[in-house]
Design a protein around this motif. Structure first.
Motif, short mmCIF file in Angstrom:
data_model
loop_
_atom_site.label_atom_id
_atom_site.label_comp_id
_atom_site.label_asym_id
_atom_site.label_seq_id
_atom_site.Cartn_x
_atom_site.Cartn_y
_atom_site.Cartn_z
N THR A 135 -4.77 5.10 8.12
CA THR A 135 -4.65 6.23 7.19
C THR A 135 -3.20 6.66 6.97
O THR A 135 -2.83 7.07 5.87
CB THR A 135 -5.46 7.44 7.70
N GLU A 136 -2.37 6.53 8.00
CA GLU A 136 -0.98 6.95 7.90
C GLU A 136 -0.09 5.91 7.22
O GLU A 136 1.11 6.13 7.04
CB GLU A 136 -0.43 7.28 9.29
N LEU A 164 -1.31 4.43 4.27
CA LEU A 164 -1.87 4.34 2.92
C LEU A 164 -0.82 4.62 1.84
O LEU A 164 -0.69 3.87 0.87
CB LEU A 164 -3.04 5.31 2.78
N SER A 165 -0.07 5.69 1.99
CA SER A 165 0.92 6.06 0.99
C SER A 165 2.00 4.99 0.85
O SER A 165 2.37 4.60 -0.26
CB SER A 165 1.57 7.40 1.36
N ALA A 166 2.50 4.49 1.98
CA ALA A 166 3.56 3.46 1.95
C ALA A 166 3.05 2.18 1.31
O ALA A 166 3.78 1.54 0.53
CB ALA A 166 4.06 3.19 3.37
N LYS A 178 0.65 1.90 -0.95
CA LYS A 178 0.49 2.11 -2.39
C LYS A 178 1.83 2.07 -3.10
O LYS A 178 1.94 1.55 -4.23
CB LYS A 178 -0.23 3.44 -2.64
N GLN A 179 2.87 2.59 -2.47
CA GLN A 179 4.22 2.52 -3.05
C GLN A 179 4.70 1.08 -3.13
O GLN A 179 5.30 0.67 -4.13
CB GLN A 179 5.19 3.36 -2.22
N TYR A 224 10.12 -0.07 2.02
CA TYR A 224 8.89 0.71 2.15
C TYR A 224 8.37 0.76 3.59
O TYR A 224 7.25 1.21 3.83
CB TYR A 224 7.83 0.14 1.19
#
Length: 225
Positions: free
Chosen positions: A27-28, A30-32, A34-35, A154
């Motif tokens: 979960t931690e 996910l943002s990276a 997607k970038q 990233y």
């Protein structure tokens, strides 16, 4: 086991976000991810995950199938080995060239992904996840070049960027450093021994005897980020 130990050995999915029924990542991360995916898309690469989180039980099944001869074991030249001609020790090393021990796979952590470029895979071919696909004459070479230049931006690196005498080169395996660095430091030989001891893994007695060597050669032996 603590929550951290459960994560390290693939005994929990509490840290996983499921992108698809069979593809989960931390979960931690996910943002990276997607970038990274958006940046790749801007460069004409449709970055996709072939494999993310893998549980202890899933890794155990992979191991059991290879150790028993149900699934073929290949060497570094992609040739199928004659398993019956190998000693158990030779078989263990042959399996670990490409497949981690259950309890020792970085894929347990959720911050490790096997990636490919969906739009670069020829329509008539199936994904193999073999080094030739990512080399200069392979269809994923543009992805290899792009990752070499941009992955670190990233937070990602390739732990198996080349063969170091342990795990084979895996140009498709990305690791998210902010998480994997912490997990690598927390992971111990004693934790792996406990996981194996409490399992029904084939070759258990010899694995435990060889564990100090296996731990150094296949688990600690990765690229510097």
């Amino acid at each position: 086991m603590t929550e951290l130990e459960l994560i390290l050995t693939g005994k929990t999915e509490s840290h996983i976000h499921w992108l698809a029924p069979n593809v989960g990542i931390h979960t931690e991360m996910l943002s990276a991810f997607k970038q990274l995916q958006l940046a790749a898309k801007a460069a004409g690469i449709e970055l996709s995950i072939a494999s993310g989180f893998r549980s202890f039980d899933r890794q155990l099944m992979i191991w059991q199938n290879k150790f028993s001869g149900k699934t073929a074991i290949k060497d570094g030249s992609n040739q199928i080995l004659a398993v019956k001609q190998l000693s158990d020790a030779e078989k263990i090393h042959a399996i670990m060239l490409f497949s981690a021990l259950p309890g020792a796979s970085r894929h347990h952590w959720g911050c490790e992904i096997d990636v490919y470029a969906k739009n670069l895979l020829p329509a008539e071919q199936s994904l193999a996840l073999e080094p030739w696909e990512y080399q200069a004459s392979g269809h994923f070479y543009p992805l290899t070049v792009w990752l070499a230049e941009h992955a670190k931006t990233y937070g990602f690196f390739l732990p198996y960027d080349k063969f170091r005498g342990g795990v084979a080169q895996e140009p498709w395996h990305l690791s998210y450093l902010p998480l994997s660095k912490h997990y690598q430091q927390a992971y111990t030989e004693a934790l792996l021994a406990e996981a194996l001891l409490n399992s029904e893994i084939q070759g258990k007695t010899l694995l435990l005897a060889l564990l100090p060597e296996l731990y150094q050669r296949y688990i600690l032996n990765v690229a510097d980020a």
